[in-house]
Design a protein around this motif. Sequence first.
Motif, PDB file in Angstrom:
ATOM      1  N   THR A 237      -2.736  -1.415  -5.033  1.00 31.45           N
ATOM      2  CA  THR A 237      -2.944  -2.367  -3.944  1.00 31.45           C
ATOM      3  C   THR A 237      -4.425  -2.470  -3.579  1.00 31.45           C
ATOM      4  O   THR A 237      -4.962  -3.569  -3.416  1.00 31.45           O
ATOM      5  CB  THR A 237      -2.122  -1.944  -2.712  1.00 31.45           C
ATOM      6  OG1 THR A 237      -0.739  -1.867  -3.086  1.00 31.45           O
ATOM      7  CG2 THR A 237      -2.281  -2.926  -1.578  1.00 31.45           C
ATOM      8  N   ARG A 238      -5.091  -1.345  -3.475  1.00 36.86           N
ATOM      9  CA  ARG A 238      -6.494  -1.372  -3.055  1.00 36.86           C
ATOM     10  C   ARG A 238      -7.376  -2.113  -4.048  1.00 36.86           C
ATOM     11  O   ARG A 238      -8.333  -2.801  -3.658  1.00 36.86           O
ATOM     12  CB  ARG A 238      -7.024   0.052  -2.875  1.00 36.86           C
ATOM     13  CG  ARG A 238      -8.470   0.070  -2.371  1.00 36.86           C
ATOM     14  CD  ARG A 238      -8.942   1.469  -2.068  1.00 36.86           C
ATOM     15  NE  ARG A 238      -8.698   2.350  -3.180  1.00 36.86           N
ATOM     16  CZ  ARG A 238      -8.612   3.678  -3.054  1.00 36.86           C
ATOM     17  NH1 ARG A 238      -8.709   4.220  -1.857  1.00 36.86           N
ATOM     18  NH2 ARG A 238      -8.401   4.441  -4.108  1.00 36.86           N
TER      19      ARG A 238
ATOM     20  N   PRO B 149      -0.663   2.798  -3.596  1.00 37.71           N
ATOM     21  CA  PRO B 149      -1.956   2.643  -2.926  1.00 37.71           C
ATOM     22  C   PRO B 149      -3.097   2.218  -3.851  1.00 37.71           C
ATOM     23  O   PRO B 149      -3.866   1.319  -3.509  1.00 37.71           O
ATOM     24  CB  PRO B 149      -2.209   4.031  -2.327  1.00 37.71           C
ATOM     25  CG  PRO B 149      -0.875   4.668  -2.225  1.00 37.71           C
ATOM     26  CD  PRO B 149      -0.074   4.127  -3.366  1.00 37.71           C
TER      27      PRO B 149
ATOM     28  N   ARG C  83       0.830  -1.211   0.000  1.00 35.82           N
ATOM     29  CA  ARG C  83       0.000   0.000   0.000  1.00 35.82           C
ATOM     30  C   ARG C  83       0.856   1.249   0.000  1.00 35.82           C
ATOM     31  O   ARG C  83       0.538   2.227  -0.702  1.00 35.82           O
ATOM     32  CB  ARG C  83      -0.930   0.011   1.213  1.00 35.82           C
ATOM     33  CG  ARG C  83      -1.791   1.272   1.270  1.00 35.82           C
ATOM     34  CD  ARG C  83      -2.858   1.220   2.326  1.00 35.82           C
ATOM     35  NE  ARG C  83      -2.330   1.266   3.682  1.00 35.82           N
ATOM     36  CZ  ARG C  83      -3.111   1.379   4.765  1.00 35.82           C
ATOM     37  NH1 ARG C  83      -4.430   1.422   4.637  1.00 35.82           N
ATOM     38  NH2 ARG C  83      -2.568   1.421   5.956  1.00 35.82           N
TER      39      ARG C  83
ATOM     40  N   CYS D  40      -9.500  -1.233   1.731  1.00 37.81           N
ATOM     41  CA  CYS D  40      -9.487  -1.977   0.462  1.00 37.81           C
ATOM     42  C   CYS D  40     -10.833  -2.654   0.182  1.00 37.81           C
ATOM     43  O   CYS D  40     -10.907  -3.524  -0.695  1.00 37.81           O
ATOM     44  CB  CYS D  40      -8.355  -2.994   0.436  1.00 37.81           C
ATOM     45  SG  CYS D  40      -8.501  -4.348   1.604  1.00 37.81           S
TER      46      CYS D  40
END
Length: 395
Positions: A361-362, A358, A354, A392
């Motif tokens: 990843t989310r 970010p 993250r 997430c």
Amino acid sequence: MPAGNHGGVGGRIAYYRSVMRPKMTQQQLSDAACVSLGTIRKIERGERGVSDSTLEAVAGALGVDPHRLRSDREPAHTTVRDALPGMSAALATYDCPDDGPVRPVHELRAAVEEAAQWRLAAQYTRIVRRLPDLLTELARAYHQASAHERAELARLLVSAYRSADAVAYKFGARDLSARLVDLMRWAVPEAGDPLLTASVAYVRTETFFAARAHSPGLRALEQALDAAPAPTQPAQIATRGSLHMRAAVIAGRASSATDAQTHLDEARTLADQLTEDVYYGTAFGPDSVRIHEVSVAVSLGDAYVGRALDLAREWKPPVDLPAERRSGFYIELGRAQLWSGQVDHAFESLKVARRIAPQHTREHPWVREDAATLRRLKRADSETLTSFAEWCTAI
């Protein structure tokens, strides 16, 4: 203390800077974000506002999404999804664009290259803000171009479509992603570049991943390898090596350990002839191959997961690799650690992913799955993990 208690974007920036490990100074934030120290100080004191570009630069340096710094903004994933229809509208007129201005080719080239850098850095919000208009302008330029300019404009279209596809695919817009791949395949013959054709074959593999058609995807990549130019120059070596990396991963998904290892060996041999770099839009070199070794081990599962853990103990991706690729390494590693019962390490890996990228990843489905699993396993240690899972959308 929760970030929301600090009030205002400046307070949130100061908060996230203070909780970095190690703590980030204002000067370090200034250097990382390429924003003057005086501006950082004034923002944190609430003495000046923050433009979109400055907010994104600061958020990127802190490893957080811009919406976490400014509460009056839509979350990035909503912003991106809301923009996808505009992308679709731009594609609808690829062969009959509206009349309008067209910048010189060198300016279009710079805009396309900037979008490619955003793709590698997983800056998807920036892509969706700029790409619809850029795609329309490129289509207009392509159809107006003289014969000697058309090949370059076709190359620019392919690259722009690829940047748009990165967003569509990562955010689950599979039909839009497939359409963008089709348009890449439509434009690439006009470019007259066999290496670009091979790079489109690399991207096309997404459609096989999405359909879980792993064996046909492997066949398509092997056909692309047969058609690719002989690896005598760096770009040719890297292009062929990238195809082998991709083939290794999809072979792993097809549970073909022998094919996966064969393609990894070929990729490694080719990577050893090059320095790590981005070739035809794809990072390739020894470090990228190591990351794909982890990915293949996780794809094969069971007895192979230990190999992923061994690789991670020996090596970590350097910071100069593209953010999307580095975050992918930690997402894959987190899954291997979770499967091996190393739940604390798994959560740490997801948090590293993250910080690096970010948005990537989310939106990764494995992150949501693994965060939900971790939350079930670690209920007594739930506050930070629950916050991550909410972030997430795992819960």
